[in-house]
Design a protein around this motif. Structure first.
Motif, PDB file in Angstrom:
ATOM      1  N   SER A 107     -20.646   8.877  56.115  1.00  0.00           N
ATOM      2  CA  SER A 107     -21.907   8.168  56.341  1.00  0.00           C
ATOM      3  C   SER A 107     -22.586   7.616  55.099  1.00  0.00           C
ATOM      4  N   ASN A 108     -22.343   8.185  53.910  1.00  0.00           N
ATOM      5  CA  ASN A 108     -23.004   7.608  52.730  1.00  0.00           C
ATOM      6  C   ASN A 108     -22.021   6.915  51.779  1.00  0.00           C
ATOM      7  N   THR A 109     -20.797   6.733  52.233  1.00  0.00           N
ATOM      8  CA  THR A 109     -19.749   6.096  51.429  1.00  0.00           C
ATOM      9  C   THR A 109     -20.192   4.739  50.879  1.00  0.00           C
ATOM     10  N   TYR A 159      -9.065   7.903  45.010  1.00  0.00           N
ATOM     11  CA  TYR A 159      -9.096   6.733  45.902  1.00  0.00           C
ATOM     12  C   TYR A 159      -9.215   7.202  47.340  1.00  0.00           C
ATOM     13  N   GLY A 160     -10.334   7.884  47.616  1.00  0.00           N
ATOM     14  CA  GLY A 160     -10.592   8.342  48.989  1.00  0.00           C
ATOM     15  C   GLY A 160     -11.526   7.362  49.674  1.00  0.00           C
ATOM     16  N   ASN A 161     -12.433   7.893  50.473  1.00  0.00           N
ATOM     17  CA  ASN A 161     -13.325   7.012  51.249  1.00  0.00           C
ATOM     18  C   ASN A 161     -14.203   6.160  50.346  1.00  0.00           C
ATOM     19  N   ILE A 162     -14.803   6.786  49.326  1.00  0.00           N
ATOM     20  CA  ILE A 162     -15.697   6.017  48.453  1.00  0.00           C
ATOM     21  C   ILE A 162     -14.879   5.113  47.526  1.00  0.00           C
ATOM     22  N   VAL A 182      -4.127  11.797  43.085  1.00  0.00           N
ATOM     23  CA  VAL A 182      -3.023  12.767  43.139  1.00  0.00           C
ATOM     24  C   VAL A 182      -2.119  12.515  44.349  1.00  0.00           C
ATOM     25  N   VAL A 183      -2.635  11.774  45.326  1.00  0.00           N
ATOM     26  CA  VAL A 183      -1.840  11.426  46.509  1.00  0.00           C
ATOM     27  C   VAL A 183      -1.408   9.962  46.360  1.00  0.00           C
ATOM     28  N   THR A 184      -0.164   9.674  46.750  1.00  0.00           N
ATOM     29  CA  THR A 184       0.282   8.279  46.697  1.00  0.00           C
ATOM     30  C   THR A 184      -0.390   7.510  47.826  1.00  0.00           C
ATOM     31  N   VAL A 211     -13.752  11.767  42.669  1.00  0.00           N
ATOM     32  CA  VAL A 211     -12.971  12.938  43.085  1.00  0.00           C
ATOM     33  C   VAL A 211     -13.926  14.026  43.601  1.00  0.00           C
ATOM     34  N   PRO A 212     -13.438  14.916  44.459  1.00  0.00           N
ATOM     35  CA  PRO A 212     -14.284  16.046  44.870  1.00  0.00           C
ATOM     36  C   PRO A 212     -14.329  17.113  43.776  1.00  0.00           C
ATOM     37  N   GLU A 213     -15.272  18.048  43.892  1.00  0.00           N
ATOM     38  CA  GLU A 213     -15.273  19.178  42.950  1.00  0.00           C
ATOM     39  C   GLU A 213     -14.195  20.158  43.377  1.00  0.00           C
ATOM     40  N   LEU A 214     -13.190  20.305  42.517  1.00  0.00           N
ATOM     41  CA  LEU A 214     -12.069  21.212  42.761  1.00  0.00           C
ATOM     42  C   LEU A 214     -11.731  21.872  41.432  1.00  0.00           C
ATOM     43  N   PRO A 215     -10.988  22.983  41.447  1.00  0.00           N
ATOM     44  CA  PRO A 215     -10.560  23.545  40.152  1.00  0.00           C
ATOM     45  C   PRO A 215      -9.826  22.489  39.323  1.00  0.00           C
ATOM     46  N   TRP A 219     -14.106  19.484  34.702  1.00  0.00           N
ATOM     47  CA  TRP A 219     -14.073  19.003  33.307  1.00  0.00           C
ATOM     48  C   TRP A 219     -12.854  18.091  33.069  1.00  0.00           C
ATOM     49  N   MET A 220     -12.483  17.307  34.065  1.00  0.00           N
ATOM     50  CA  MET A 220     -11.284  16.466  33.901  1.00  0.00           C
ATOM     51  C   MET A 220     -11.515  15.333  32.903  1.00  0.00           C
ATOM     52  N   ILE A 221     -12.793  14.977  32.654  1.00  0.00           N
ATOM     53  CA  ILE A 221     -13.086  13.968  31.629  1.00  0.00           C
ATOM     54  C   ILE A 221     -13.830  14.667  30.486  1.00  0.00           C
ATOM     55  N   ASN A 237     -20.078   8.040  36.768  1.00  0.00           N
ATOM     56  CA  ASN A 237     -19.788   9.259  37.536  1.00  0.00           C
ATOM     57  C   ASN A 237     -20.839   9.475  38.616  1.00  0.00           C
ATOM     58  N   ALA A 238     -20.398   9.261  39.863  1.00  0.00           N
ATOM     59  CA  ALA A 238     -21.260   9.576  41.020  1.00  0.00           C
ATOM     60  C   ALA A 238     -20.511  10.550  41.915  1.00  0.00           C
ATOM     61  N   SER A 239     -19.670  11.399  41.288  1.00  0.00           N
ATOM     62  CA  SER A 239     -18.903  12.349  42.114  1.00  0.00           C
ATOM     63  C   SER A 239     -19.563  13.724  42.051  1.00  0.00           C
ATOM     64  N   ASP A 264     -24.884   9.925  37.797  1.00  0.00           N
ATOM     65  CA  ASP A 264     -25.749  10.276  38.929  1.00  0.00           C
ATOM     66  C   ASP A 264     -25.746  11.780  39.194  1.00  0.00           C
ATOM     67  N   VAL A 265     -24.742  12.466  38.646  1.00  0.00           N
ATOM     68  CA  VAL A 265     -24.557  13.901  38.950  1.00  0.00           C
ATOM     69  C   VAL A 265     -24.356  14.659  37.647  1.00  0.00           C
ATOM     70  N   PHE A 266     -24.898  15.855  37.569  1.00  0.00           N
ATOM     71  CA  PHE A 266     -24.959  16.564  36.295  1.00  0.00           C
ATOM     72  C   PHE A 266     -24.538  18.019  36.474  1.00  0.00           C
TER      73      PHE A 266
HETATM   74  N1  NAD Z   1     -23.517  10.944  44.176  1.00  0.00           N
HETATM   75  C1  NAD Z   1     -23.644  11.136  45.454  1.00  0.00           C
HETATM   76  O1  NAD Z   1     -24.738  11.105  46.018  1.00  0.00           O
HETATM   77  C2  NAD Z   1     -22.411  11.376  46.269  1.00  0.00           C
HETATM   78  C3  NAD Z   1     -22.390  10.921  47.605  1.00  0.00           C
HETATM   79  C4  NAD Z   1     -21.233  11.151  48.340  1.00  0.00           C
HETATM   80  C5  NAD Z   1     -20.172  11.824  47.777  1.00  0.00           C
HETATM   81  N2  NAD Z   1     -20.235  12.268  46.509  1.00  0.00           N
HETATM   82  C6  NAD Z   1     -19.091  12.953  45.883  1.00  0.00           C
HETATM   83  O2  NAD Z   1     -17.995  12.053  45.882  1.00  0.00           O
HETATM   84  C7  NAD Z   1     -16.821  12.779  46.169  1.00  0.00           C
HETATM   85  C8  NAD Z   1     -15.768  11.849  46.727  1.00  0.00           C
HETATM   86  O3  NAD Z   1     -16.156  11.398  48.011  1.00  0.00           O
HETATM   87  P1  NAD Z   1     -15.114  10.728  49.025  1.00  0.00           P
HETATM   88  O4  NAD Z   1     -15.810  10.623  50.318  1.00  0.00           O
HETATM   89  O5  NAD Z   1     -14.514   9.518  48.440  1.00  0.00           O
HETATM   90  O6  NAD Z   1     -14.020  11.889  49.089  1.00  0.00           O
HETATM   91  P2  NAD Z   1     -12.528  11.800  49.641  1.00  0.00           P
HETATM   92  O7  NAD Z   1     -12.134  13.169  49.943  1.00  0.00           O
HETATM   93  O8  NAD Z   1     -12.458  10.760  50.713  1.00  0.00           O
HETATM   94  O9  NAD Z   1     -11.697  11.250  48.386  1.00  0.00           O
HETATM   95  C9  NAD Z   1     -11.407  12.016  47.247  1.00  0.00           C
HETATM   96  C10 NAD Z   1     -10.122  11.501  46.654  1.00  0.00           C
HETATM   97  O10 NAD Z   1      -9.901  12.177  45.411  1.00  0.00           O
HETATM   98  C11 NAD Z   1      -8.514  12.460  45.324  1.00  0.00           C
HETATM   99  N3  NAD Z   1      -8.299  13.535  44.346  1.00  0.00           N
HETATM  100  C12 NAD Z   1      -8.448  14.866  44.514  1.00  0.00           C
HETATM  101  N4  NAD Z   1      -8.156  15.509  43.353  1.00  0.00           N
HETATM  102  C13 NAD Z   1      -7.832  14.565  42.451  1.00  0.00           C
HETATM  103  C14 NAD Z   1      -7.446  14.596  41.094  1.00  0.00           C
HETATM  104  N5  NAD Z   1      -7.342  15.747  40.420  1.00  0.00           N
HETATM  105  N6  NAD Z   1      -7.172  13.428  40.478  1.00  0.00           N
HETATM  106  C15 NAD Z   1      -7.268  12.247  41.149  1.00  0.00           C
HETATM  107  N7  NAD Z   1      -7.618  12.162  42.451  1.00  0.00           N
HETATM  108  C16 NAD Z   1      -7.920  13.293  43.085  1.00  0.00           C
HETATM  109  C17 NAD Z   1      -8.111  12.809  46.735  1.00  0.00           C
HETATM  110  O11 NAD Z   1      -6.723  12.723  46.931  1.00  0.00           O
HETATM  111  C18 NAD Z   1      -8.896  11.771  47.531  1.00  0.00           C
HETATM  112  O12 NAD Z   1      -8.162  10.582  47.698  1.00  0.00           O
HETATM  113  C19 NAD Z   1     -17.306  13.845  47.161  1.00  0.00           C
HETATM  114  O13 NAD Z   1     -16.446  14.963  47.183  1.00  0.00           O
HETATM  115  C20 NAD Z   1     -18.668  14.191  46.638  1.00  0.00           C
HETATM  116  O14 NAD Z   1     -18.547  15.276  45.748  1.00  0.00           O
HETATM  117  C21 NAD Z   1     -21.336  12.051  45.739  1.00  0.00           C
END
Ligand code: NAD
Ligand code: 2HG
Length: 416
Positions: A107-109, A159-162, A182-184, A211-215, A219-221, A237-239, A264-266
């Protein structure tokens, strides 16, 4: 036998962090009237205290749901994250108690993608500094280091939804788009996937992180990755705040090893609008700082309110868990003439056969059964004749490894 039913008006819903009114309206329209709607998040102690009698909880990104909070949440049936990210929730702690967690994955993509694009243009033109100077009475009329977006390379990490939405918008503006994931994936339009993060950082004029927050993204950058970027490069960075080492970024910007950034995120964000925002990026010239509002548009918040509350209402009324982020997904038909028993249990061998044995020995006729499991939890849904609702509930409660049982009566919602 004690009556275990709970009328919808007694099902307590707690919504935190100013979840949009559209969610409240949705719950009310579905008959859920016991709603507490707060504009703020709650700290751990207040949440532990408050959550004891809550059946459905709605949060955004600020509320931390950890093991201690879940341990106190004796009545909690489901959590709704009215956002995309679910890293603020201990998903395993929820799962091991049979609590599904829902979010709004789309919804906020668009809101995030639009903001990122606008920031890329502003930074390519050095607008933050020119704007600040003008506010101070200055006049920085110069084309120095100012560029069109057309023909520049945008590198999208994740390269996910956003990321994919941004890719489409950016190409329409004339950016060449490359991405690393990480996914083709097949790129939208003419976008091309590159083989490594390093290649993307070296080639892109603007790098945007999605990217999402994952292990693996923590600190990937950092210093080494920033050193690969062009000195004229821009980082957005808006992740999540844990993806970039903010001190390393500040150092690179201050030393002129990077031209600009929009963040946008800290790693640490103020808990509310009254708290001071502290960051080493404050005061740097070509840097846009925004208070985690990438997804904060009225359109997005309204849509999120509807999307997540619908999922919670559907789970409460019908048992469907489709799109739950931590839970076995089951899509269920309506059950107008039957009572429906939801049984959530540890996923260990023998539980299903024990459930069926107990029902059969109690003389309960099963008219429909649906099962889904994940590595930890099994979710079995059993439709039974109307005469047997409470009897079935009592029988199933005694099954070993049961985490949670509820009965949804054909008209009204009941809990076990
Ligand atoms: N700033 C904001 O207000 C705001 C709003 C919405 C979402 N977000 C953040 O944005 C993130 C991404 O949203 P989305 O909807 O595109 O998520 P998504 O799950 O659709 O896409 C994430 C993509 O990142 C890829 N990925 C995962 N680990 C990776 C890695 N190590 N290296 C490269 N790619 C990797 C996944 O394969 C996937 O394609 C959300 O998880 C959320 O944390 C922030
Ligand atoms: O609205 C929020 O609090 C968070 C928005 C965003 O980070 C998300 O994950 O969707």
């Amino acid at each position: 036998m004690a009556k275990t039913s709970l009328d919808k008006s007694k099902i307590k819903i707690l919504l935190l962090e100013g979840v949009h009114q559209s969610a409240v309206d949705n719950f009310l329209n579905a008959g859920y009237t016991n709603i507490e709607h707060l504009t703020t998040s709650l700290d751990e102690a207040s949440l532990v205290d408050k959550i004891r009698d809550v059946h459905f909880l709605g949060i955004r990104s600020r509320t931390q749901l950890n093991e201690r909070v879940f341990a106190a949440a004796e009545k909690l049936n489901a959590v709704g994250c009215f956002c995309i990210g679910t890293n603020q929730v201990d998903l395993n702690a929820a799962l091991s108690r049979g609590i599904p967690v829902f979010n709004a994955p789309y919804s906020n993509t668009r809101s995030v993608a639009e903001l990122v694009l606008a920031e890329a243009i502003m930074l390519l033109r050095g607008i933050p500094e020119k704007n600040a100077r003008a506010h101070q009475g200055g006049w920085l009329k110069s084309a120095k280091a100012s560029h069109e977006a057309r023909g520049k390379t945008l590198g999208i990490v994740g390269y996910g939804n956003i990321g994919a939405q941004l890719s489409v918008l950016a190409e329409s503006l004339g950016f060449n788009v490359i991405f690393y994931d990480v996914v083709t994936k097949l790129g939208m339009g003419n976008a091309n996937q590159v083989a490594s993060l390093e290649e993307l950082l070296a080639r892109a004029d603007v790098v945007s992180l999605h990217v999402p927050e994952l292990p693996s993204t923590k600190w990937m950058i950092a210093k080494d990755q920033l050193a690969l970027m062009k000195p004229s490069g821009i980082l957005i960075n808006a992740s999540r705040g844990s993806v970039v080492v903010i001190e390393d970024l500040a150092e690179a910007l201050a030393a002129g090893r990077l031209y600009g950034a929009a963040i946008d995120v800290f790693p640490v964000e103020p808990k509310g609008n009254d708290e001071e925002f502290v960051s080493p990026l404050r005061g740097l010239p070509n840097v846009i700082l925004t208070p985690h509002i990438g997804g904060s548009t009225l359109e997005a918040q309204e849509n999120i309110g509807i999307e997540v509350s619908e999922k919670m209402v559907t789970y409460s009324d019908n048992g469907t868990t489709v799109t739950a982020v931590n839970f076995p997904e089951v899509a269920l038909p309506a059950h107008p003439d039957k009572h429906r028993v939801l049984h959530i249990h540890d996923n260990v061998p023998g539980v299903l056969s024990e459930i069926n044995r107990v029902l059969s020995e109690s003389g309960i006729n099963i008219s429909g059964q649906y099962l889904q499991t994940n590595e930890k939890v099994g979710y079995v849904v059993i439709d039974v004749d109307k005469a047997y609702g409470e009897q079935a509930l009592e029988a199933l409660r005694k099954v070993e490894h049961t985490l949670r049982v509820r009965v949804l009566y054909s008209e009204t919602n009941f809990e076990g």
